[in-house]
Design a protein around this motif. Structure first.
Motif, PDB file in Angstrom:
ATOM      1  N   PRO A  66     -15.705  -4.674 -76.400  1.00  0.00           N
ATOM      2  CA  PRO A  66     -16.402  -3.407 -76.663  1.00  0.00           C
ATOM      3  C   PRO A  66     -17.592  -3.189 -75.739  1.00  0.00           C
ATOM      4  CG  PRO A  66     -15.945  -4.545 -78.726  1.00  0.00           C
ATOM      5  CD  PRO A  66     -15.623  -5.503 -77.626  1.00  0.00           C
ATOM      6  N   ASP A  67     -18.349  -4.260 -75.448  1.00  0.00           N
ATOM      7  CA  ASP A  67     -19.514  -4.102 -74.578  1.00  0.00           C
ATOM      8  C   ASP A  67     -19.101  -3.918 -73.121  1.00  0.00           C
ATOM      9  OD1 ASP A  67     -22.000  -4.287 -76.242  1.00  0.00           O
ATOM     10  OD2 ASP A  67     -20.995  -6.111 -76.905  1.00  0.00           O
ATOM     11  N   ALA A  68     -17.993  -4.531 -72.722  1.00  0.00           N
ATOM     12  CA  ALA A  68     -17.487  -4.309 -71.360  1.00  0.00           C
ATOM     13  C   ALA A  68     -17.144  -2.834 -71.165  1.00  0.00           C
ATOM     14  CB  ALA A  68     -16.262  -5.191 -71.104  1.00  0.00           C
ATOM     15  N   LEU A  69     -16.460  -2.245 -72.142  1.00  0.00           N
ATOM     16  CA  LEU A  69     -16.141  -0.818 -72.080  1.00  0.00           C
ATOM     17  C   LEU A  69     -17.417   0.033 -72.088  1.00  0.00           C
ATOM     18  CD1 LEU A  69     -13.176  -0.633 -74.619  1.00  0.00           C
ATOM     19  CD2 LEU A  69     -13.024  -0.063 -72.190  1.00  0.00           C
ATOM     20  N   ALA A  70     -18.318  -0.291 -72.988  1.00  0.00           N
ATOM     21  CA  ALA A  70     -19.513   0.540 -73.185  1.00  0.00           C
ATOM     22  C   ALA A  70     -20.462   0.477 -71.995  1.00  0.00           C
ATOM     23  CB  ALA A  70     -20.238   0.108 -74.454  1.00  0.00           C
ATOM     24  N   THR A  71     -20.676  -0.707 -71.439  1.00  0.00           N
ATOM     25  CA  THR A  71     -21.605  -0.809 -70.307  1.00  0.00           C
ATOM     26  C   THR A  71     -21.023  -0.159 -69.064  1.00  0.00           C
ATOM     27  OG1 THR A  71     -20.845  -3.078 -69.819  1.00  0.00           O
ATOM     28  CG2 THR A  71     -22.823  -2.842 -71.196  1.00  0.00           C
ATOM     29  N   ASN A  72     -19.709  -0.222 -68.896  1.00  0.00           N
ATOM     30  CA  ASN A  72     -19.093   0.501 -67.779  1.00  0.00           C
ATOM     31  C   ASN A  72     -19.325   2.009 -67.930  1.00  0.00           C
ATOM     32  OD1 ASN A  72     -18.111  -1.796 -66.568  1.00  0.00           O
ATOM     33  ND2 ASN A  72     -15.985  -1.501 -67.214  1.00  0.00           N
ATOM     34  N   ARG A  73     -19.109   2.500 -69.138  1.00  0.00           N
ATOM     35  CA  ARG A  73     -19.317   3.940 -69.391  1.00  0.00           C
ATOM     36  C   ARG A  73     -20.760   4.336 -69.068  1.00  0.00           C
ATOM     37  NH1 ARG A  73     -15.368   3.132 -73.914  1.00  0.00           N
ATOM     38  NH2 ARG A  73     -13.689   4.623 -73.441  1.00  0.00           N
ATOM     39  N   LYS A  74     -21.686   3.541 -69.543  1.00  0.00           N
ATOM     40  CA  LYS A  74     -23.103   3.883 -69.409  1.00  0.00           C
ATOM     41  C   LYS A  74     -23.614   3.721 -67.981  1.00  0.00           C
ATOM     42  CE  LYS A  74     -27.696   2.503 -71.030  1.00  0.00           C
ATOM     43  NZ  LYS A  74     -28.461   1.454 -71.728  1.00  0.00           N
ATOM     44  N   GLU A  75     -23.223   2.626 -67.324  1.00  0.00           N
ATOM     45  CA  GLU A  75     -23.876   2.258 -66.064  1.00  0.00           C
ATOM     46  C   GLU A  75     -23.059   2.581 -64.808  1.00  0.00           C
ATOM     47  OE1 GLU A  75     -26.824   1.614 -66.279  1.00  0.00           O
ATOM     48  OE2 GLU A  75     -27.244   0.593 -68.160  1.00  0.00           O
ATOM     49  N   ILE A  76     -21.743   2.717 -64.934  1.00  0.00           N
ATOM     50  CA  ILE A  76     -20.909   3.004 -63.756  1.00  0.00           C
ATOM     51  C   ILE A  76     -20.410   4.441 -63.779  1.00  0.00           C
ATOM     52  CG2 ILE A  76     -18.835   2.375 -62.460  1.00  0.00           C
ATOM     53  CD1 ILE A  76     -19.154  -0.494 -63.548  1.00  0.00           C
ATOM     54  N   PHE A  77     -19.829   4.870 -64.900  1.00  0.00           N
ATOM     55  CA  PHE A  77     -19.256   6.211 -64.950  1.00  0.00           C
ATOM     56  C   PHE A  77     -20.317   7.309 -64.992  1.00  0.00           C
ATOM     57  CE2 PHE A  77     -15.507   3.772 -65.978  1.00  0.00           C
ATOM     58  CZ  PHE A  77     -14.508   4.473 -65.304  1.00  0.00           C
TER      59      PHE A  77
ATOM     60  N   GLY B 132      -9.028  -6.426 -55.932  1.00  0.00           N
ATOM     61  CA  GLY B 132      -8.331  -5.177 -55.670  1.00  0.00           C
ATOM     62  C   GLY B 132      -9.062  -4.296 -54.673  1.00  0.00           C
ATOM     63  N   PRO B 133      -8.546  -3.071 -54.449  1.00  0.00           N
ATOM     64  CA  PRO B 133      -9.080  -2.194 -53.402  1.00  0.00           C
ATOM     65  C   PRO B 133     -10.345  -1.461 -53.819  1.00  0.00           C
ATOM     66  CG  PRO B 133      -7.283  -1.107 -54.542  1.00  0.00           C
ATOM     67  CD  PRO B 133      -7.365  -2.485 -55.124  1.00  0.00           C
ATOM     68  N   LEU B 134     -11.062  -0.965 -52.808  1.00  0.00           N
ATOM     69  CA  LEU B 134     -12.168  -0.046 -53.055  1.00  0.00           C
ATOM     70  C   LEU B 134     -11.639   1.191 -53.762  1.00  0.00           C
ATOM     71  CD1 LEU B 134     -13.892  -0.118 -49.534  1.00  0.00           C
ATOM     72  CD2 LEU B 134     -14.730  -1.249 -51.605  1.00  0.00           C
ATOM     73  N   THR B 135     -12.472   1.785 -54.596  1.00  0.00           N
ATOM     74  CA  THR B 135     -12.107   3.032 -55.253  1.00  0.00           C
ATOM     75  C   THR B 135     -13.382   3.856 -55.398  1.00  0.00           C
ATOM     76  OG1 THR B 135     -11.035   3.976 -57.226  1.00  0.00           O
ATOM     77  CG2 THR B 135     -12.208   1.910 -57.542  1.00  0.00           C
ATOM     78  N   SER B 136     -13.388   4.839 -56.271  1.00  0.00           N
ATOM     79  CA  SER B 136     -14.585   5.663 -56.460  1.00  0.00           C
ATOM     80  C   SER B 136     -14.710   6.045 -57.929  1.00  0.00           C
ATOM     81  CB  SER B 136     -14.519   6.924 -55.601  1.00  0.00           C
ATOM     82  OG  SER B 136     -13.503   7.795 -56.083  1.00  0.00           O
ATOM     83  N   VAL B 137     -15.897   6.458 -58.318  1.00  0.00           N
ATOM     84  CA  VAL B 137     -16.116   6.874 -59.699  1.00  0.00           C
ATOM     85  C   VAL B 137     -15.197   8.038 -60.047  1.00  0.00           C
ATOM     86  CG1 VAL B 137     -17.785   7.930 -61.290  1.00  0.00           C
ATOM     87  CG2 VAL B 137     -18.477   5.992 -59.857  1.00  0.00           C
ATOM     88  N   GLY B 138     -15.085   9.009 -59.143  1.00  0.00           N
ATOM     89  CA  GLY B 138     -14.236  10.162 -59.414  1.00  0.00           C
ATOM     90  C   GLY B 138     -12.779   9.787 -59.594  1.00  0.00           C
ATOM     91  N   GLU B 139     -12.287   8.874 -58.749  1.00  0.00           N
ATOM     92  CA  GLU B 139     -10.887   8.457 -58.864  1.00  0.00           C
ATOM     93  C   GLU B 139     -10.640   7.689 -60.164  1.00  0.00           C
ATOM     94  OE1 GLU B 139      -8.709   7.812 -54.746  1.00  0.00           O
ATOM     95  OE2 GLU B 139     -10.520   6.601 -54.854  1.00  0.00           O
ATOM     96  N   GLU B 140     -11.603   6.878 -60.573  1.00  0.00           N
ATOM     97  CA  GLU B 140     -11.419   6.122 -61.812  1.00  0.00           C
ATOM     98  C   GLU B 140     -11.496   7.035 -63.033  1.00  0.00           C
ATOM     99  OE1 GLU B 140     -10.191   3.012 -61.768  1.00  0.00           O
ATOM    100  OE2 GLU B 140     -10.163   3.658 -59.675  1.00  0.00           O
ATOM    101  N   LYS B 141     -12.325   8.051 -62.981  1.00  0.00           N
ATOM    102  CA  LYS B 141     -12.327   9.033 -64.077  1.00  0.00           C
ATOM    103  C   LYS B 141     -10.949   9.666 -64.218  1.00  0.00           C
ATOM    104  CE  LYS B 141     -17.197  10.468 -64.124  1.00  0.00           C
ATOM    105  NZ  LYS B 141     -18.139  11.569 -63.791  1.00  0.00           N
TER     106      LYS B 141
END
Length: 269
Positions: A226-237, A250-259
């Motif tokens: 749950p914290d892995a999901l939540a901290t990604n949402r808060k700090e990366i997305f 894995g490969p480079l990506t971007s915030v927009g592509e991951e959304k």
């Protein structure tokens, strides 16, 4: 040669199932499918119908999962001045490390070491850079295997996950590297002190995320799913869509592509 996706669709299913603590039987019942159908998907059968039923039970985005099963998406190739990715072999997998530098001053910082830092050391010499820091996203062996070869004057890691070769810091701290800034953000859950480092000052922001997030997947929530999901949402997305995501595998990506494509984050679709 481009780096393939770190995870397949069945890896995503397995990570979510484990993270939610569901047995195969409980997952089958929750999704309204048979145990045999769940097991077939987990073994790699790209059954669209089953995947679309499993997805909501696992908190995943069904269409993105189906696209993964069909091999229908990979992130666009990213080339960014001042950022170099190093992909090295560690046992039966590959792992990434990164070098970021300010072209004006020649000051550089490394993020993780990979299995060997030799290619990074060679790049530093080739470009005539001055290595100032080594930042560790977390201390799993594949990410810290060759600290000594880099010989960085300052090695830094989160105080939630100390390492004998590193000084500790509290997430939220920032550093200056010539005209660049490096900001630390806590993205724990895969590991106790997992840290994302956000670099600003290049043509695009860069988030070096370690194993917090992969292209169309994420690291296993070994400490707290749950914290892995939540901290990604808060700090990366929360970062701008153009932000380059530099993952541990894995490969480079971007915030927009991951959304748009990451099954673990259905709310952005």
């Amino acid at each position: 040669m481009s780096i393939p996706l770190e995870d397949l669709f069945n890896d995503v299913v397995g990570k979510s199932q484990r993270g939610l603590g569901l047995t195969v039987e409980a997952l089958a019942e929750k999704a309204g499918v048979t145990v045999a159908q769940v097991e077939a998907v987990k073994e790699g059968t790209p059954d669209h119908n089953t995947l679309l039923k499993l997805a909501p039970a696992l908190g995943l985005h069904g269409p993105s999962l189906v696209t993964m099963a069909d091999g229908g998406w990979a992130p666009q190739e990213i080339s960014l001045g001042g950022l170099a990715q190093f992909n090295t072999l560690y046992h039966d997998m590959t792992v990434n490390a990164y070098l970021v530098w300010d072209a004006q001053t020649g000051e550089a910082t490394a993020f993780d070491t990979g299995a060997t830092a030799a290619p990074m050391v060679e790049k530093i010499r080739e470009l005539g850079l001055t290595l100032k820091y080594l930042f560790l996203t977390h201390t799993h062996p594949d990410h810290v295997a060759d600290i000594s070869s880099l010989a960085a004057p300052t090695v830094l890691v989160s105080d939630r996950e100390p390492h004998p070769a590193a000084q500790t810091f509290s997430p939220g701290e920032t550093w200056q590297l010539g005209g660049l800034t490096v900001e630390s953000r806590s993205t724990w859950g895969h590991s106790k002190g997992g840290t994302t480092f956000v670099v600003r000052g290049l043509a695009r922001p860069v988030a070096v995320v370690g194993d917090a997030l992969f292209a169309s997947s994420m690291g296993g929530g070994a400490v707290s799913f749950p914290d892995a999901l939540a901290t990604n949402r808060k700090e990366i997305f929360s970062l701008p869509d153009e932000t380059v995501i530099a993952p541990g595998h894995g490969p480079l990506t971007s915030v927009g592509e991951e959304k748009a494509h990451n099954p673990f984050y259905p709310e952005f679709k």
